[in-house]
Design a protein around this motif. Structure first.
Motif, PDB file in Angstrom:
ATOM      1  N   TYR A   1      21.923  -8.062  31.273  1.00  0.00           N
ATOM      2  CA  TYR A   1      20.773  -8.459  32.095  1.00  0.00           C
ATOM      3  C   TYR A   1      21.032  -9.758  32.842  1.00  0.00           C
TER       4      TYR A   1
ATOM      5  N   TYR B   1      11.979 -10.213  33.340  1.00  0.00           N
ATOM      6  CA  TYR B   1      13.345  -9.769  33.634  1.00  0.00           C
ATOM      7  C   TYR B   1      13.519  -9.575  35.141  1.00  0.00           C
TER       8      TYR B   1
ATOM      9  N   GLN C   1      24.404  -5.731  36.131  1.00  0.00           N
ATOM     10  CA  GLN C   1      23.064  -5.243  35.751  1.00  0.00           C
ATOM     11  C   GLN C   1      22.942  -3.723  35.940  1.00  0.00           C
TER      12      GLN C   1
END
Ligand SMILES: C[S@@+](CC[C@H](N)C(=O)[O-])C[C@H]1O[C@@H](n2cnc3c(N)ncnc32)[C@H](O)[C@@H]1O
Ligand code: SF4
Length: 465
Positions: free
Chosen positions: A75, A251, A261
């Motif tokens: 992430y 996020y 990602q």
């Protein structure tokens, strides 16, 4: 999402409203935002800004970026370089930090006073205890750290050692921040970041026994496989650990900027309503457990100085997050670091090879920058006021800028009326008040004052929910 209506913590939301507010938008850690800074900005401009600042002897914040991590979290949106821990990487990097600091401060006759020192990353504890000591020595050789300075470091619970924690305390650090994100197994598997509650509990014990007065933890909502239920368990574990501060970030999924990602299974990402539900439930638990909500995405124990500063209306926000140390100037050192000096934003190159090459050639490793115009300064103040204090006072605006708020921002009035009809703000004779609902969407309110968004509305930011 349970039903289309969510009512929590004095905030009422419909799914329709969430959908209309969930648009790409900046996080406003700066205004103008980084995509507006120009690669035409020159080293001479930067040098001139530094000289101007040096002339005033104003104290500064110093941010040092340590980009290295041993493993990539899928992430991650930070500027990182993946390296195996070895004997040369850290030492080599510190030698370049020294070159940059020396070059930046060359020609300045006094020792800068540092109000806030922040080692960020990447993972600053990639540096060994000896390397951390060497880095702090080099700062102490060139600068004076104020006795009441906030001296902070970000650490990774998976790699930091007890020896590093004790070393950090011995060399003057007083705040530790750590990434946790989420304790749930399926989430950790999907983000390539395994860390147990036991590991973090042990780290808390080391930090507390070393005598650190303050711990911050970072959490992220909106990660793959997160649910209201499993993230509530994470929130409860955090409450049990009792850090002084909690950052609960949305996020930011930007695979077009951060290609790793794409390894995140998008079908496992919570939808808009679910994502907001996860945030609101964690928020409710923190508020019920002695934390105050600070700004958009931070929480602090009611007794913490950040909570006190927020109540007193003296909170500030910069790239290092919310702070009580309102240094208006900050210097950024290290690859990809950002500084703000004499009304100029500057950013160093994100490319480690170029960073080293520039410094080998005696050049500041500048990538881009921006000298703020008078209009930028005005809008920066308005956005900062909304983001930190959740209000804007027209009288204060007038005393600062000697212009009428309504006249200057007549173009923003339609946007403000829409925000009012959505329940995000109240428009009064005196100014703008952001409502409890609007605090969750303050980015949307601030966007109405961003002159660059109107010019470049196609720019791709992460979404505001
Ligand atoms: C430099 S890291 C913290 C220190 C250390 N590297 C670690 O991960 O433990 C900074 C924080 O940024 C946040 N972060 C990173 N990528 C993000 C993203 N894509 N969206 C939201 N927050 C993010 C995480 O909460 C992370 O802890
Ligand atoms: S979240 Fe922290 S440890 Fe993970 S890649 Fe990003 S900077 Fe490195």
């Amino acid at each position: 999402m349970r039903g289309s209506l969510l009512h929590q913590s004095s905030v009422t939301l419909t799914s329709e409203l969430v959908r209309s507010l969930d648009i790409p938008g900046p996080r406003y850690t700066s205004y103008p935002t980084a995509p507006e800074w120009s690669d035409q900005y020159t080293r001479d401009q930067y040098r001139e800004a530094v000289n101007q600042w040096a002339h005033t002897h104003t104290p500064v914040s110093l941010y040092i970026h340590i980009p290295f991590c041993t493993q990539m979290c899928y992430y991650c949106g930070c500027n990182v370089a993946i390296r195996k821990a070895n004997a040369t990487v850290g030492l080599e990097y510190i030698s370049y930090i020294e070159k940059e600091l020396t070059l930046l401060l060359s020609g300045i006759s006094h020792r800068p006073q540092i109000k806030q020192l922040h080692l960020g990353g990447g993972t600053p504890n990639f540096l060994t205890s000896d390397e951390l000591r060497a880095l702090k020595n080099l700062i102490d050789r060139t600068c004076d750290i104020a006795p009441d300075a906030e001296v902070a470091i970000e650490v990774d619970p998976r790699t930091v050692t007890e020896d590093q924690i004790n070393t950090l305390k011995a060399i003057g650090f007083n705040r530790i921040s750590m990434g946790i994100q989420d304790f749930s197994e399926p989430v950790q598997a999907a983000i390539n970041r395994h860390q147990s509650i036991e590991l973090v509990t042990q780290l808390f014990q080391w930090i507390r026994s070393a005598g650190f007065p303050s711990i911050n933890v970072d959490l992220i909502y909106g990660l793959p496989h997160q649910t209201v239920e499993n993230f509530s368990t994470t929130a409860d574990e955090i409450i049990r650990l009792a850090p002084e501060r909690i950052a609960l970030y949305s996020y930011a999924h930007v695979p077009w900027l951060k290609s790793h990602q794409s390894l995140i299974p998008t079908e496992a990402l919570p939808g808009q309503d679910d994502k907001l539900g996860i945030f609101l439930e964690a928020r409710r638990r923190f508020l019920n457990s002695g934390y105050d909500a600070i700004g958009m995405d931070h929480f602090a124990k009611s007794s913490d100085e950040l909570a006190v500063a927020y109540r007193d209306g003296v909170l500030h926000r910069n790239f290092m997050g919310y702070t009580v140390k309102p240094a208006t100037e900050y210097l950024g050192i290290g690859v990809s670091s950002i500084g703000y000096i004499s009304g100029h934003f500057v950013q160093s190159t994100k490319d480690l090879k170029r960073y080293y090459a520039d410094l080998d050639n005696g050049r500041l490793p500048l990538e881009r920058g921006l000298e703020l115009s008078p209009d930028d300064h005005i809008r920066q103040w308005v956005i900062q006021s909304l983001m930190c204090h959740f209000k804007l006072e027209k009288q204060e605006f007038f005393s600062r800028y000697h212009v009428n708020f309504d006249t200057y921002f007549s173009d923003s009035m339609a946007h403000l009326k829409t925000c009012e009809s959505q329940g995000l703000i109240e428009l009064t004779e005196q100014g703008i008040l952001v409502t409890p609902l609007g605090r969750l969407f303050v980015r949307n309110v601030a966007m109405g004052f961003d002159a660059y968004l109107k010019q470049n509305s196609e720019r791709r930011f992460s979404r505001t929910v």
